[in-house]
Design a protein around this motif. Sequence first.
Motif, PDB file in Angstrom:
ATOM      1  N   ARG A 118       0.830  -1.196   0.000  1.00  0.00           N
ATOM      2  CA  ARG A 118       0.000   0.000   0.000  1.00  0.00           C
ATOM      3  C   ARG A 118       0.869   1.252   0.000  1.00  0.00           C
ATOM      4  N   PHE A 119       0.250   2.364  -0.434  1.00  0.00           N
ATOM      5  CA  PHE A 119       0.897   3.651  -0.254  1.00  0.00           C
ATOM      6  C   PHE A 119      -0.160   4.711   0.043  1.00  0.00           C
ATOM      7  N   ALA A 120       0.258   5.724   0.798  1.00  0.00           N
ATOM      8  CA  ALA A 120      -0.617   6.832   1.171  1.00  0.00           C
ATOM      9  C   ALA A 120      -0.146   8.091   0.463  1.00  0.00           C
ATOM     10  N   VAL A 121      -1.099   8.955   0.110  1.00  0.00           N
ATOM     11  CA  VAL A 121      -0.797  10.191  -0.604  1.00  0.00           C
ATOM     12  C   VAL A 121      -1.513  11.345   0.083  1.00  0.00           C
ATOM     13  N   ALA A 122      -0.781  12.426   0.376  1.00  0.00           N
ATOM     14  CA  ALA A 122      -1.359  13.627   0.977  1.00  0.00           C
ATOM     15  C   ALA A 122      -1.660  14.636  -0.132  1.00  0.00           C
ATOM     16  N   PHE A 123      -2.930  14.983  -0.291  1.00  0.00           N
ATOM     17  CA  PHE A 123      -3.366  15.933  -1.310  1.00  0.00           C
ATOM     18  C   PHE A 123      -3.603  17.305  -0.690  1.00  0.00           C
ATOM     19  N   ASN A 124      -3.315  18.342  -1.460  1.00  0.00           N
ATOM     20  CA  ASN A 124      -3.557  19.721  -1.047  1.00  0.00           C
ATOM     21  C   ASN A 124      -4.864  20.239  -1.636  1.00  0.00           C
ATOM     22  N   LEU A 125      -5.515  21.121  -0.904  1.00  0.00           N
ATOM     23  CA  LEU A 125      -6.665  21.850  -1.411  1.00  0.00           C
ATOM     24  C   LEU A 125      -6.168  23.098  -2.129  1.00  0.00           C
ATOM     25  N   SER A 126      -6.624  23.310  -3.342  1.00  0.00           N
ATOM     26  CA  SER A 126      -6.223  24.497  -4.085  1.00  0.00           C
ATOM     27  C   SER A 126      -6.888  25.733  -3.495  1.00  0.00           C
ATOM     28  N   PRO A 127      -6.166  26.853  -3.421  1.00  0.00           N
ATOM     29  CA  PRO A 127      -6.800  28.093  -2.950  1.00  0.00           C
ATOM     30  C   PRO A 127      -7.859  28.608  -3.928  1.00  0.00           C
ATOM     31  N   PHE A 128      -7.881  28.033  -5.134  1.00  0.00           N
ATOM     32  CA  PHE A 128      -8.865  28.442  -6.128  1.00  0.00           C
ATOM     33  C   PHE A 128     -10.097  27.539  -6.122  1.00  0.00           C
ATOM     34  N   ALA A 129     -10.132  26.563  -5.200  1.00  0.00           N
ATOM     35  CA  ALA A 129     -11.270  25.636  -5.163  1.00  0.00           C
ATOM     36  C   ALA A 129     -12.546  26.371  -4.778  1.00  0.00           C
ATOM     37  N   ARG A 130     -13.647  25.908  -5.335  1.00  0.00           N
ATOM     38  CA  ARG A 130     -14.932  26.507  -4.979  1.00  0.00           C
ATOM     39  C   ARG A 130     -15.243  26.188  -3.512  1.00  0.00           C
ATOM     40  N   PRO A 131     -16.018  27.027  -2.867  1.00  0.00           N
ATOM     41  CA  PRO A 131     -16.251  26.863  -1.421  1.00  0.00           C
ATOM     42  C   PRO A 131     -16.868  25.529  -1.031  1.00  0.00           C
ATOM     43  N   ASP A 132     -17.672  24.935  -1.933  1.00  0.00           N
ATOM     44  CA  ASP A 132     -18.354  23.692  -1.578  1.00  0.00           C
ATOM     45  C   ASP A 132     -17.595  22.452  -2.021  1.00  0.00           C
ATOM     46  N   PHE A 133     -16.325  22.620  -2.468  1.00  0.00           N
ATOM     47  CA  PHE A 133     -15.561  21.460  -2.910  1.00  0.00           C
ATOM     48  C   PHE A 133     -15.182  20.599  -1.719  1.00  0.00           C
ATOM     49  N   THR A 134     -15.325  19.280  -1.862  1.00  0.00           N
ATOM     50  CA  THR A 134     -15.010  18.343  -0.776  1.00  0.00           C
ATOM     51  C   THR A 134     -13.971  17.347  -1.240  1.00  0.00           C
ATOM     52  N   SER A 135     -13.369  16.650  -0.270  1.00  0.00           N
ATOM     53  CA  SER A 135     -12.324  15.685  -0.603  1.00  0.00           C
ATOM     54  C   SER A 135     -12.877  14.467  -1.306  1.00  0.00           C
ATOM     55  N   GLY A 136     -14.174  14.300  -1.331  1.00  0.00           N
ATOM     56  CA  GLY A 136     -14.753  13.159  -2.036  1.00  0.00           C
ATOM     57  C   GLY A 136     -14.733  13.311  -3.537  1.00  0.00           C
ATOM     58  N   GLU A 137     -14.418  14.516  -4.014  1.00  0.00           N
ATOM     59  CA  GLU A 137     -14.382  14.760  -5.450  1.00  0.00           C
ATOM     60  C   GLU A 137     -12.939  14.674  -5.913  1.00  0.00           C
ATOM     61  N   ASN A 138     -12.644  13.685  -6.752  1.00  0.00           N
ATOM     62  CA  ASN A 138     -11.275  13.437  -7.147  1.00  0.00           C
ATOM     63  C   ASN A 138     -10.910  14.045  -8.487  1.00  0.00           C
TER      64      ASN A 138
END
Length: 465
Positions: free
Chosen positions: A338-358
């Motif tokens: 297995r491997f784990a990956v840390a993702f960043n939230l973009s500062p340009f993301a819309r306010p309602d964007f969630t981590s469930g959207e890939n």
Amino acid sequence: MRLTHKHHARFAIFLCALFVATLTTAQQSKLKLIRASSDHPLWRVDLKSLGYPQNNPDLQRRRGFANFDTISFVSDSIVAATFVTREDIPDLQRREDPNHIRPYRLHAIFLDALTGKILHTLDWPIENPNAGIFPRHNGGFLLLTTDKIVSYSADWTELKELPLSELHPTTASLGGIAESPSGKSLIVQFLRGNSAQCVSVHTDTMESFQVPCGVLDVFTASDNGILAPEKLPGGNDLRENSPSGAYVQYGAAMPDAPPAAVGRIQNPDQARVARTICNPCVGMPQFINNDTMAVYSPTNISVVDRAGKVSFTQDLYSKEKWLDEFGRPVRSSANGRRFAVAFNLSPFARPDFTSGENGSRTVVDSTSSADEQRAAYANAQSRAAHASAVAIHMSTGDIPAEMPLDVEVYDLAAAQWIYTLQINSEHLHQIWGLALSPNGNQLAIDSGGVIQIFALPPSTNSVPK
């Protein structure tokens, strides 16, 4: 020929067994994705009560996150967190004075992975904050500073010391450091002018030998070789906007190479085993096991074997989530599953964007033909290169996630993401370090002096290491 009742019974049993096997395979190939919240760890420990410096993040950043982790599993049951403090030196002193006080101290806190109970603490005076520990595959760990490597047993007993001065010329400086996913070997790079020398150290015996390598201090190591970019993308401040260069293997056995060539090339000038696996390449490579690596860029992550075969690739919308390729956001389990990956939230993301959207996802079927796989991978890389123009990056040695959105865990046997940890930024502001337990069943996160552990779905399938 007529079938007897006995033959009918055997045939029925065979059909049932075939059905069960088919059903089992289908179930294994698609697992339910588990979503969890960072608000609910198994346990959480704040290291500030144990001496972690408050309000001084720059001191920890000086450790060199390109080489050292802030958190590591030294076994399935013990997780180690490390940090650096500055010593109080009352008077001026000369560095050449053998009795001078070293200006920094490295601290290691060993915690029970199940309960968070403190099991043991160690600390070492150090000359430079570039220091840390690396797990050994059979338990225990290696301490690495700018002047030595020291091995410790699973019960924290010092075993052997190896001065770095025995490994390189006196005029060389310490470059990149990388440990194989299994924890069996540690590669240390020394730089001297425009040349480089790499040494592989067996973590169990501390035996060392030279291995061929390039001059870039960004590379990944397996137990039988090194993989490095031929060159880093360049041309402007956002180096990664120009996806030039190739991934070159050093010290890897080729089909026509004798078995003795694996990893034991004593003279890199006489026998430099190198092979390009893709050109151009987008992003950074990271070994997951000896045969498989993750290749990631700001807007793409793929699973690739050493022959260049792609089994999985996924694109990201850089205006919503992205990967800091200079922050080493990928961590593997020691069993290579297995491997784990840390993702960043973009500062340009819309306010309602969630981590469930890939974002946009492109999955390459490992059963496709080689031409189909290459075409799909090239198409994904092209889109990733175009999208990276709007991604945000810092510099080599970033922390894994400055603006964390989530941490996702990929299972090689299942060929899919199996776990998503959704980050609540109000309580977990940054990810300074992350680690998977050797069996891949636990995830540890250091959010800047606060350690937390999360349980993952049990790993039952095996893949070649």
